[in-house]
Design a protein around this motif. Structure first.
Motif, short mmCIF file in Angstrom:
data_model
loop_
_atom_site.label_atom_id
_atom_site.label_comp_id
_atom_site.label_asym_id
_atom_site.label_seq_id
_atom_site.Cartn_x
_atom_site.Cartn_y
_atom_site.Cartn_z
N THR A 7 34.45 40.15 35.07
CA THR A 7 33.81 41.39 35.94
C THR A 7 32.53 41.38 36.09
O THR A 7 31.86 41.55 37.11
CB THR A 7 34.24 42.69 35.33
OG1 THR A 7 35.82 42.69 35.32
CG2 THR A 7 34.12 44.04 36.37
N GLU A 8 31.64 41.27 35.21
CA GLU A 8 30.19 41.07 35.09
C GLU A 8 29.77 40.00 35.90
O GLU A 8 28.78 40.11 37.25
CB GLU A 8 29.47 40.92 33.86
CG GLU A 8 29.30 41.99 32.72
CD GLU A 8 28.63 43.17 33.55
OE1 GLU A 8 27.53 42.82 34.08
OE2 GLU A 8 28.86 44.28 33.36
N ALA A 9 30.27 38.92 35.69
CA ALA A 9 29.74 37.81 36.71
C ALA A 9 30.37 38.01 38.33
O ALA A 9 29.39 37.59 39.07
CB ALA A 9 30.71 36.44 36.14
N LEU A 10 31.39 38.75 38.51
CA LEU A 10 31.70 38.98 39.77
C LEU A 10 30.78 40.02 40.55
O LEU A 10 30.57 40.07 41.72
CB LEU A 10 33.14 39.44 39.70
CG LEU A 10 34.26 38.35 39.36
CD1 LEU A 10 35.77 39.03 39.19
CD2 LEU A 10 34.36 37.39 40.70
N ALA A 11 30.52 40.89 39.66
CA ALA A 11 29.56 41.92 39.98
C ALA A 11 28.13 41.27 40.36
O ALA A 11 27.48 41.53 41.43
CB ALA A 11 29.35 43.07 39.04
N GLU A 12 27.68 40.31 39.63
CA GLU A 12 26.21 39.79 39.74
C GLU A 12 26.45 38.78 41.04
O GLU A 12 25.21 38.54 41.86
CB GLU A 12 25.83 38.83 38.66
CG GLU A 12 25.54 39.74 37.40
CD GLU A 12 25.19 39.10 36.01
OE1 GLU A 12 25.14 37.80 36.03
OE2 GLU A 12 25.40 39.74 35.05
N THR A 13 27.51 38.04 41.51
CA THR A 13 27.57 37.20 42.22
C THR A 13 28.03 37.83 43.74
O THR A 13 27.74 37.28 44.83
CB THR A 13 28.42 36.05 41.79
OG1 THR A 13 29.87 36.53 41.60
CG2 THR A 13 28.13 35.20 40.68
N GLY A 14 28.74 38.87 43.55
CA GLY A 14 29.58 39.46 44.76
C GLY A 14 30.60 38.68 45.33
O GLY A 14 31.11 38.56 46.36
N ALA A 15 31.10 37.60 44.27
CA ALA A 15 32.30 36.76 44.81
C ALA A 15 33.62 37.32 45.05
O ALA A 15 33.93 38.47 44.15
CB ALA A 15 32.50 35.73 43.60
N THR A 16 33.96 37.32 46.35
CA THR A 16 35.26 38.13 46.53
C THR A 16 36.49 36.89 47.13
O THR A 16 37.46 37.27 47.63
CB THR A 16 35.14 39.05 47.66
OG1 THR A 16 34.22 38.46 48.62
CG2 THR A 16 34.60 40.36 47.21
N ILE A 17 36.31 35.75 46.79
CA ILE A 17 37.33 34.65 47.01
C ILE A 17 37.33 33.58 45.75
O ILE A 17 36.34 33.38 45.31
CB ILE A 17 36.94 33.98 48.38
CG1 ILE A 17 38.16 33.05 48.40
CG2 ILE A 17 35.62 33.17 48.36
CD1 ILE A 17 38.22 32.51 50.10
N ALA A 18 38.49 33.30 45.40
CA ALA A 18 38.53 32.51 44.46
C ALA A 18 39.55 31.22 44.53
O ALA A 18 40.48 31.42 45.67
CB ALA A 18 39.18 33.10 43.12
N PHE A 19 39.47 30.06 44.13
CA PHE A 19 40.31 29.00 44.38
C PHE A 19 40.79 28.50 42.94
O PHE A 19 40.08 28.46 41.78
CB PHE A 19 39.68 27.63 44.79
CG PHE A 19 39.22 28.25 46.29
CD1 PHE A 19 39.97 27.82 47.36
CD2 PHE A 19 37.96 28.79 46.43
CE1 PHE A 19 39.83 27.90 48.48
CE2 PHE A 19 37.59 28.98 47.79
CZ PHE A 19 38.61 28.65 49.16
#
Lengths: 376, 376
Positions: B232-244
């Motif tokens: 969740t931290e990493a997602l918040a820092e990057t703003g990533a909203t798509i995953a493979f």
């Protein structure tokens, strides 16, 4: 407007940081409409599954306790983080409803609505009074009661939205689960009128009968042992490659994708592809009758999608002009295609009784409660 | 062309209706190139996870038996219906590879390739000779060997395709699982070069080290107890909203969607919405390292999607001109960004030995086998 009541009751749901959910009736001052607004005396507002999430949250209903004009229940601590944004705010409830315009602003469009029965969408309908923009309400045709017009939006627009999404995404037939619901029956009527093949998935023979009685052709019962086979047959006959699922949990979405793939592979004339059929197969989860995990047994190649589906997002996609066409169709057919049936009509105070809460929270197919705030 | 060998070996996979899988080497006549074609002497072709599905099917490898120049294994009966389209047809295998052009048709474009090392995509590469359209092969720069050019398509184009799909669908950062794979390392390099924030999910500390050593910033280890929080931290820092996702089975896709939602809700400034964040969150499953069911714990509102993702479909979406740009980038950076590493180089006959099959079927991260048909 001298005759207007000075105050009116409004149902509120408060989830405290301590983990206590509290439902109460607030006596709030009757708002005065601005020039472009009308004041509606709400006389009918349904309890939809989509209302229960806000009304009851993730409360443990075995802990319901009434007293002092309120009812409370405990929310297990593990559910609180996801509710952070609503903690300690008393929230009004009720997505849609209908009533009579008892005051109107100075604009001609607002004045023209005086005395009319109108349907309203947008929250806070579990209340005796509701302010709305004149442009936002949906006027009922003469002779339509508030009870008849109470459910103009959530179910009717969702059903119309499913057919619209099907067309927008390039499919020609669709699948619906929990298909004997109020919404499901509307969908059957829409599809019959529009000539759209529809596969109805139900969970009992009684539900299948309800749908067959209103003209449904493809009805498949998931409680029978040959369900997967019957589903695949129906998918092959209709060519349905998009489904709207109200259940959410369990393997039903996966079974639908599997059935679509099997029916496509059967028709395929090309050679073997280990990536399966190249036709995109889509299931949208729009409800959560089963809140348990969704389990996907991935055996349908790579051209498939699963996702959440929300009417609001669809309405945003199609824009206001298209949306208005859908609304008008609902008003025109509210006594036929979009007729709703209610199990019981209750007052706001009755909506706070533990035994009544237990009843309307059951979400049984075909059961729906109507709140009539005019009853107090 | 008088000096061309009259025949050459070709590996074939045959799944019989009886449930027996048979791998064999056929000695096939060397094809003559048409005017716009070239004949490639294949010298290197990788065994990708995507090849194993066709090569071994759903065979039970504990039943592998070699004899008479063939190797056989039993396929459990329950898997046969899904394989109906390939039953009783000996199928050539091998998605991609590289080799030297040893004969060419009369067209100047074909003639210009004589003696060149070229990469080829499209099946039947586990063979000593392969015919291809001159326009379809990807010529290597001088000094690039067939081994270096063997994996020009599947992994490099998939990695480039992920970044392309991210952009096309309006996201600005992405997540990748099984991120220490050959493909994952390429993706790290692409994202570093293109300035795209990337969250790498790995399954061990050793894998995390591999990625950090090549410059990865966000590496999260799913085997640690605080995985969900770190993700969740990493997602918040990057703003990533798509995953493979290369794993497919289990709860990882759901954990990613949950982490995206938690990081979005945290940043949200508006009021509470019981439908969660309105930002669309997407996970694409492009591999099946875990073939078990995918389990979704739906706690991420309604704006989410999960689906299959296949390079072929993406290439069709972007069209030939865009696809050619991606191919040329691969050729230009084959010794750097798109360098592949191989565990072992084996001959066609070695690829049929039970103990070798067991080894290359393990699909361990970082392990990859290369077939060199020139070895026989």
């Amino acid at each position: 407007m001298a005759d207007l009541p000075k105050t009116g009751l409004q149902l509120r749901s408060l989830l405290k940081g301590s983990g206590e959910l509290e439902l109460s009736l607030a006596d709030v001052p009757t708002p005065q409409p601005a020039a472009d607004e009308v004041l509606v005396r709400v006389e009918a507002s349904p309890i939809n599954p989509s209302d229960l999430g806000l009304l009851l949250g993730p409360a443990d209903l075995s802990t319901l306790k009434a007293g002092g004009g309120k009812v409370t229940a405990k929310v297990p601590e593990r559910f609180l983080p996801a509710q952070a944004a609503r903690l300690d705010q008393p929230l009004p409830v009720g997505n849609e409803g209908a009533g009579v315009v008892i005051a109107a602003g100075a604009d001609p469009a607002a004045q023209a609505l005086m005395g009319r029965t109108v349907a309203v969408l947008g929250g806070a309908m579990y209340a005796q009074h509701r302010i709305a923009k004149a442009a936002d309400v949906l006027p009922m045709h003469p002779g339509v009661t508030a009870r008849e017009g109470a459910s103009c939006f959530v179910n009717p627009l969702t059903a119309l939205g499913m057919v619209g999404a099907m067309r927008r995404e390039g499919h020609t037939a669709l699948v619906h689960t929990a298909a004997a619901s109020n919404l499901g029956q509307m969908l059957v009527k829409i599809c019959l009128a529009d000539g759209v093949p529809l596969v109805n998935i139900v969970r009992s023979d009684a539900q299948a009968k309800i749908l067959r009685d209103i003209g449904a052709t493809h009805v498949v019962d998931s409680s029978t042992p040959d369900f997967q086979q019957a589903l695949t047959e129906a998918l092959a006959e209709t060519g349905a490659t998009i489904a709207f699922d109200a259940i959410g949990g369990g393997r039903l979405a996966s079974q639908i994708l599997g059935g679509m793939e099997a029916s496509l592979v059967r028709k395929a004339t090309g050679g073997f592809s280990r990536y399966g059929s190249t036709t995109h197969k889509q299931v949208y989860i729009y409800g959560g009758l089963d809140t348990g995990p969704t389990e996907l047994v991935r055996s349908y190649g790579m051209a498939w999608g699963l996702g959440g589906w929300l009417l609001t997002y669809f309405i945003q996609q199609i824009g206001p002009a298209e949306a208005q066409k859908l609304r008008q169709r609902v008003a025109d057919e509210i006594k036929t295609t979009f007729a709703s049936h209610y199990t019981a009509e209750i007052s706001l105070s009755e909506a706070l009784r533990p035994e009544v809460i237990a009843a309307y929270n059951k979400k049984s197919t075909g059961e729906k409660y109507l709140i009539n705030p005019a009853k107090g």
